[in-house]
Design a protein around this motif. Sequence first.
Motif, mmCIF file in Angstrom:
data_model
loop_
_atom_site.group_PDB
_atom_site.id
_atom_site.type_symbol
_atom_site.label_atom_id
_atom_site.label_comp_id
_atom_site.label_asym_id
_atom_site.label_seq_id
_atom_site.Cartn_x
_atom_site.Cartn_y
_atom_site.Cartn_z
ATOM 1 N N TYR A 180 -97.579 24.712 65.688
ATOM 2 C CA TYR A 180 -96.469 24.107 65.340
ATOM 3 C C TYR A 180 -97.037 22.703 64.437
ATOM 4 O O TYR A 180 -96.360 22.345 63.418
ATOM 5 C CB TYR A 180 -95.686 23.324 66.584
ATOM 6 N N LEU A 229 -99.031 24.598 70.578
ATOM 7 C CA LEU A 229 -98.134 23.494 70.078
ATOM 8 C C LEU A 229 -99.231 22.871 68.822
ATOM 9 O O LEU A 229 -98.763 22.418 67.692
ATOM 10 C CB LEU A 229 -97.865 22.308 70.748
ATOM 11 N N VAL A 271 -88.050 25.373 69.402
ATOM 12 C CA VAL A 271 -89.239 25.818 69.037
ATOM 13 C C VAL A 271 -90.311 25.791 70.125
ATOM 14 O O VAL A 271 -91.370 26.479 70.399
ATOM 15 C CB VAL A 271 -89.880 25.444 67.484
ATOM 16 N N PHE A 323 -94.321 31.333 64.323
ATOM 17 C CA PHE A 323 -94.173 30.664 65.545
ATOM 18 C C PHE A 323 -94.511 31.782 66.693
ATOM 19 O O PHE A 323 -94.930 31.607 67.824
ATOM 20 C CB PHE A 323 -92.901 30.086 65.848
ATOM 21 N N HIS A 383 -86.003 21.694 67.072
ATOM 22 C CA HIS A 383 -87.502 21.600 67.380
ATOM 23 C C HIS A 383 -87.765 21.767 68.752
ATOM 24 O O HIS A 383 -88.818 22.321 69.086
ATOM 25 C CB HIS A 383 -87.746 20.291 66.916
#
Length: 374
Positions: free
Chosen positions: A239, A235, A224, A49, A221
């Motif tokens: 992600y 993203l 993040v 991340f 979430h």
Amino acid sequence: MHLTHAQQFIHQAQYAKTLRPFLPAAAFAPDPSKLIILLGNLVLLISGFAIASTLSQWNPNLLWLFLPIAIVMGNSVIVLLFSVHALMHGSVIKNPRLTQIISLFALAVWWMPPTLWKAVHNREHHTKTNSNADPDRSYLHNQPNTWGKWIQNQFVPSSEVSPLGLFLGMATAWGVHTFRNLSSVVLFNRPSVEYTPAPFTVSAKERWAIAQEYLVILALHLGVMAFLRFHPLSLLLGYFLPIAIGYAGAMFYIFTNHMLCPMTSVNDPLANTLSLRIPKLFDRLHLNFSYHTEHHIFPGMNSDYYPLVQELLKTHYPERYNLLGAGEAWRLLLQTPRHYQDNQTFTNWAATQSVPCPLNLRELEENKEKAPIC
């Protein structure tokens, strides 16, 4: 009276009683090294991340270099599920409070509150495996055609699924499973919810804990996403892509665990569960999750000892044990419809097909010259 294997079942407890004397005490001792694996993969995911947060600054021609990182992150998503699976079965540590805290963070990427996991997996699935009361089983054809049943028909591996549906389903099936059970117990909590295969209920205390844990997971979430600055590129690649890879990898295992097996009125892991032959590298990476029959006989066992259980099963129950190569199991999933017409037979949405469970056919072919089981 002589019974075929398909007609005679042996309860999980009987297998455990028979095989336990041949296993060392160490197989049932906590293995804290699995906690190191869990935490290490949590660090890998967080590191991914962190790298993804910089993607908006990368030269567009070099973005492909992030793909190997996304694959590693996706594998960490898989390992987090399989390692917390061992943790919550009690084979890693015995501290309930610490287990609950670690499980909350490890299961967060799976949107699964640990209290819900204990209810749906440990309590319901393991004690009622592939029975009419198992919330993880496939739908019956005679169940109402709800949105949950429609989604299974469109997106899980079967003879009816389209390539696009299967592609989307591999990445989203876990989310559907979680939402189906989460909404059932939090919003309704009654045994008459029609959109789940087999609804179950939880206590008022568990229901409140599940709701609270879900809010924590939602906050994690969102945290993040905020860390990724809600940038579309970060993203997408940092992600959604790793999570989709992880979900698809885990679902490959999960789809084969029971979906080819008949439903059983007795919790017989050698009838209602399937183990896979896969490359040893993946067994090492994924904590021997392919040894699924072995796990259902000894849920709290250190997974390092599942190969030993497999050898014992081949010795003591060679005519009953289901072991397939991963490729063969996947091929059979794609050749059979996914709804149960009855305990031993699959059918399609329109009930125009009637296909015996392939493991029963395989068993009959392998044992047609053997004496029947008494």
